[in-house]
Design a protein around this motif. Structure first.
Motif, PDB file in Angstrom:
ATOM      1  N   SER A 411       0.845  -1.195   0.000  1.00 26.12           N
ATOM      2  CA  SER A 411       0.000   0.000   0.000  1.00 26.12           C
ATOM      3  C   SER A 411       0.876   1.240   0.000  1.00 26.12           C
ATOM      4  O   SER A 411       1.565   1.536   0.972  1.00 26.12           O
ATOM      5  N   SER A 412       0.869   1.958  -1.105  1.00 25.78           N
ATOM      6  CA  SER A 412       1.807   3.049  -1.332  1.00 25.78           C
ATOM      7  C   SER A 412       1.074   4.355  -1.588  1.00 25.78           C
ATOM      8  O   SER A 412      -0.124   4.381  -1.880  1.00 25.78           O
ATOM      9  N   ASN A 416      -2.973   4.227   2.857  1.00 22.06           N
ATOM     10  CA  ASN A 416      -2.132   3.448   3.763  1.00 22.06           C
ATOM     11  C   ASN A 416      -3.013   2.366   4.370  1.00 22.06           C
ATOM     12  O   ASN A 416      -3.147   2.248   5.585  1.00 22.06           O
TER      13      ASN A 416
END
Length: 549
Positions: A411-412, A416
């Motif tokens: 998750s970037s 988040n």
């Protein structure tokens, strides 16, 4: 007169951060829906008496860097500070009243000490449904915000410590899963009380005047650190363009996100005038949302600066940054434009910001991550007409950096999130997860390889189901840097009776029946550096681990 020494300031700063973290845990432990409790799509923060972000939990960048704008909009346009009492909770979800998009209900409460307002505490939760065209309130075909769900203007949910029952009733009457949403809303109220008590204990020790002084000095310290970091970057003008596939209405017409970044001394100017005009579909963002991407990009780059160390992320960091974005652009939409998919704009704007920053500080900027929230919603309907709703947000691979491979299924960027456990879904919904795995070959090649995307398959076990998707990166690939290759694009389809049928990535209420299987493939991250420079041993490891076909 200075009331506090540097040690006092650090004690207060860390205590404020701890208060935000305690609020975070409260939401996590008391919330009802899987999108809040498991996917963790919420944020908490502490603000000074003027509404500026002082401290925050380690949650969602798109929330945290926009919450000050929301609170200050409320104070300037809707709720006078003198009319906002210590036992009042004000909420809104309206993007044009300081919010993000309609599923995000934001709640604020002031904190007083001996009659002086010393702070505000705030929570933002992405709720499972707020009505509108589709379950989950994430339509891909809306053409005005009125179709996206219930708009809650700034209103007191709690007034002088008493529930405003009319507001609770209006919300209940207009949503698909009232028990879950109202339970999560109660969780937000509880979190605000936890934050208020933490700040009250701090004020009892230091006093109101010292708390106000600490707020000013904490913001000043972060401003100074941000200016020093910008000063260390080479002056210049850096431009980069990325694009979204389309808005779901004008299919195949890309949406341009163009960044012109100027670093000048200890300040930065970000000109977004080259972005596309706002679009008919819901792939628009308000300026508060877009600013969050700009601030996050510059703060991330600043943390990797040559002076090393870290500094407090708060509204002081925003002061050296000027954003130019005329109203009517996709990054500063004019009401009543739909904004359900505003996160797609901010993801891609962040990619464009990183592309520009790479030209200034190439040693600390990664290649493009997947740059999209893969939002899937299932509304199942049983024989007894019972309706259940699942909202999932899938992810892809992160971009490679100059020194490391990208991270697989990570998750970037602007969100988040965690994943919702398979066991939790299958226990609560008539769905079966048939496959959940990394997808070989989806990361861009390079000296450093991009992270892998993933594949997920859901089988429908109810008599009927309506499926909604709001996604991107099905045509425009996540870019590589410094000679690295771009990553893969996404794919969405369903299987019925041995026949495979593609599903457009922006689709509303696709009818499904028991036995149908939905399959999603997500993008990887871009590569960094020429693939020919990747050592042979690491290429062999990629094949051995199944990362490369």
């Amino acid at each position: 007169m200075t009331l506090l020494n540097p040690i006092d300031i650090e004690v207060i700063r860390n205590a404020l951060t701890a208060a935000a973290a305690e609020m975070d845990v409260t939401v996590w432990r008391t919330s009802r829906s899987t999108i809040v409790r498991e996917l963790l799509d919420y944020s908490t923060a502490v603000f000074d008496a003027e509404g500026w972000n002082l401290a925050q939990s380690a949650r969602i960048p798109s929330h945290l860097n926009s919450m000050s704008a929301a609170l200050r909009t409320l104070l300037s346009d809707f709720v006078r500070a003198e009319d906002w009492g210590p036992d009042d909770v004000v909420i809104t979800n309206d993007p044009y009243c300081g919010g993000q998009h309609l599923p995000d209900i934001i709640a604020f409460r002031p904190v007083f000490h001996e009659g002086t307002r010393i702070a505000y505490v705030g929570t933002l939760c992405h709720h499972i449904d707020v009505g509108g065209l589709v379950a989950g309130s994430y339509p891909s075909k809306a053409t005005e915000i009125f179709q996206e769900g219930l708009r809650i203007p700034p209103v007191k949910l709690i007034d002088k410590g008493v529930r405003n029952e009319a507001v609770w009733a209006i919300i209940r009457q207009n949503i698909r899963k009232p028990d879950l949403l109202l339970g999560d809303l109660q969780s937000q109220v509880a979190s605000l009380e936890v934050g208020r008590l933490a700040l009250a204990r701090l004020a009892a020790r230091f006093g109101a005047a010292a708390m106000l002084e600490a707020g000013r000095r904490i913001l000043d310290m972060s401003e100074a650190a941000m200016r020093a970091a910008l000063h260390d970057m080479p002056d210049g003008i850096y431009e980069f363009t990325d694009q979204l596939d389309d808005d779901g209405i004008d299919i195949g017409t890309p949406i341009i996100l163009h960044v012109k970044l100027e670093i000048a001394g200890d300040a930065a100017i970000v000109d977004l005038s080259g972005c596309s005009p706002q679009v008919q579909g819901p792939t628009n963002a308000t300026l508060a949302s877009s600013n969050s991407a700009v601030m996050f990009a510059l703060m991330s780059a600043a943390l990797g600066g040559q002076r090393g160390g870290s500094f407090a992320m708060n509204a002081g960091c925003y002061r050296p940054i000027t954003v130019i974005a005329p109203e009517g652009l996709v990054v500063n939409a004019r009401a009543p434009a739909p904004v359900a998919h505003r996160i797609a704009v901010t993801h891609r704007l962040l990619n464009a910001m990183f592309g520009a920053l790479h030209q200034a500080v190439p040693d600390r900027i990664p290649a493009a991550y997947y740059g999209c929230s893969y939002v899937t919603t299932f509304q199942t309907i049983g024989l007894d007409a019972k309706r259940d709703v699942l909202v999932e947000i899938e992810i892809g691979g992160s971009g490679a950096t100059p020194g490391k491979d990208g991270v697989n299924a990570y998750s970037s960027g602007m969100h988040n999130n965690s994943n919702i456990p398979v066991e939790m879904i299958e226990a609560q919904m008539p769905l079966t997860i048939l496959r959940y795995a990394l997808l070989p070959g989806t990361g861009g090649g390079g000296m450093q390889r991009g992270g892998l995307g993933l594949v997920r398959e859901w089988r429908i076990d109810s008599e009927r189901c309506f499926f909604t998707a709001n996604m991107d990166r099905f045509f425009s690939q996540p870019y590589g840097l410094a000679g690295g290759a771009p990553a893969s694009v996404g794919r969405l389809e369903f299987f019925r009776g041995g026949i495979t049928t593609p599903i457009p990535p922006k689709s509303d209420n696709v009818p499904l029946v028991a036995g149908d299987i939905v399959r999603l493939e997500t993008s990887g991250g871009g590569g960094f550096g020429p693939a020919a420079q990747r050592p042979a041993a690491r290429r062999e490891d990629d094949r051995r681990l199944g990362y490369a076909p």
